[in-house]
Motif scaffolding. Sequence first.
Motif, PDB file in Angstrom:
ATOM      1  N   HIS A 105       0.820  -1.217   0.000  1.00 47.16           N
ATOM      2  CA  HIS A 105       0.000   0.000   0.000  1.00 47.16           C
ATOM      3  C   HIS A 105       0.854   1.266   0.000  1.00 47.16           C
ATOM      4  CE1 HIS A 105      -3.625  -2.330   0.367  1.00 47.16           C
ATOM      5  NE2 HIS A 105      -3.130  -2.975   1.406  1.00 47.16           N
ATOM      6  N   SER A 109       0.786   4.066  -3.020  1.00 47.11           N
ATOM      7  CA  SER A 109       0.521   5.475  -2.728  1.00 47.11           C
ATOM      8  C   SER A 109       1.637   6.363  -3.258  1.00 47.11           C
ATOM      9  CB  SER A 109       0.368   5.676  -1.213  1.00 47.11           C
ATOM     10  OG  SER A 109      -0.694   4.907  -0.702  1.00 47.11           O
ATOM     11  N   MET A 156       0.679   5.091   6.062  1.00 43.01           N
ATOM     12  CA  MET A 156       0.698   3.632   5.947  1.00 43.01           C
ATOM     13  C   MET A 156       1.196   2.965   7.229  1.00 43.01           C
ATOM     14  SD  MET A 156      -0.672   3.083   3.124  1.00 43.01           S
ATOM     15  CE  MET A 156      -1.529   4.654   3.036  1.00 43.01           C
ATOM     16  N   ASP A 180      -2.482  -8.071   1.486  1.00 53.52           N
ATOM     17  CA  ASP A 180      -2.984  -6.698   1.423  1.00 53.52           C
ATOM     18  C   ASP A 180      -3.955  -6.481   2.573  1.00 53.52           C
ATOM     19  OD1 ASP A 180      -5.155  -8.144   0.591  1.00 53.52           O
ATOM     20  OD2 ASP A 180      -5.525  -6.997  -1.234  1.00 53.52           O
ATOM     21  N   HIS A 181      -4.384  -5.253   2.750  1.00 52.54           N
ATOM     22  CA  HIS A 181      -5.153  -4.896   3.943  1.00 52.54           C
ATOM     23  C   HIS A 181      -6.495  -5.632   4.001  1.00 52.54           C
ATOM     24  CE1 HIS A 181      -7.469  -2.367   6.753  1.00 52.54           C
ATOM     25  NE2 HIS A 181      -6.293  -2.133   7.304  1.00 52.54           N
ATOM     26  N   THR A 200      -9.007   2.865   6.853  1.00 55.33           N
ATOM     27  CA  THR A 200      -7.979   2.587   5.842  1.00 55.33           C
ATOM     28  C   THR A 200      -8.469   2.958   4.450  1.00 55.33           C
ATOM     29  OG1 THR A 200      -7.093   0.796   7.196  1.00 55.33           O
ATOM     30  CG2 THR A 200      -6.504   0.794   4.860  1.00 55.33           C
ATOM     31  N   ALA A 204      -6.723   5.478   1.890  1.00 57.10           N
ATOM     32  CA  ALA A 204      -6.372   5.023   0.536  1.00 57.10           C
ATOM     33  C   ALA A 204      -6.955   5.958  -0.515  1.00 57.10           C
ATOM     34  CB  ALA A 204      -6.876   3.596   0.315  1.00 57.10           C
ATOM     35  N   SER A 282      -1.662  -4.337 -10.600  1.00 58.33           N
ATOM     36  CA  SER A 282      -0.540  -4.023  -9.713  1.00 58.33           C
ATOM     37  C   SER A 282       0.804  -4.162 -10.419  1.00 58.33           C
ATOM     38  CB  SER A 282      -0.560  -4.938  -8.485  1.00 58.33           C
ATOM     39  OG  SER A 282      -1.738  -4.761  -7.739  1.00 58.33           O
TER      40      SER A 282
END
Length: 322
Positions: A105, A109, A156, A180-181, A200, A204, A282
């Motif tokens: 993440h 960002s 983060m 991932d979260h 979160t 994001a 990604s």
Amino acid sequence: MLANFTGMRSFLILGFPGLSPKYYGPVSAMLFFFYLAIAIGNCFILTFVVNERSLQKPTYLVFCHLALNDLTFGTLTLPKIISKYWFGESNISFYGCFTQMFFVHYLGSVTSFILSVMALDRFIAICIPLRYPALITNNIISVLCGFAWFIPLPLMVAVVLHALTLPFCKSNVIAQCYCDHISITNQACGENVQIVQVTTFCLAMFCLLLPLAFILFSYIYIIVVILKMSNAAGRKRTLSTCTPQIFITCLFYLPRCFVYVANTIGFSFSLDMRILLVLLYSLIPAAVNPIIYCFKTQYIKQTLLKKMKTHRIGIEIQLAFI
């Protein structure tokens, strides 16, 4: 207290749940070559720009920051899923999973903020070109890119520390190719899970939508300025200077927007399809960006062709004396 209450020591990376074992070898090989493309392409850009003094200009320094980000992201995500399908190593330690989540993440960002620096560079170059040498220098770009790396860092860290307060009482299976979260917090329980997820999500959206708003404003204004040019050749030449940045920005944002919009309107994907889409949006930019730098950026392409031509002539001269 920054610890879970279950004694969970590791997570299991699921990868693609519907994938037949007979395809593990081909999939791991494909992911390995994908990683090689990311590593070789981005290392080439970094090395080429660093060693070619004529390319050490603001625009290409931004490319270097993006290449470093892409290289780091690929290195931190792909080896684990490759080892799962190649060697059957699916386990990742509890804190190792949280560390990977942080970088997934954080680097995403950072990419968003670096793309806004890229948009600013083209905005000033095209809309106020006479001020460009004074407003955009190597030092200023380095400072702006430094902010792009720094701004998401405390956010983060807060996301990770907040998630670590949750108790984990469900499965330890991560339904994704990397931690991932969403995948991690889905395994948590308690009344605070939704609070953590919503907080979160808001952070994001800040890291994605704030830069995106500036990027859209910049490129829309740039296109308006280009369309107002009376000289057709000038319009084409000016547009060509920002097409690489537009391609790179679209690669990063459009697939994400598609997935978010699809989820919002209720269009559901199978688990395998969702995992594949996340993996593609990604990692494809990290593999494709170096190609865009080389073939869509005229100056890099010309410098590369000149180097190759000089190298070929040197080899021919050596062979002539053998």
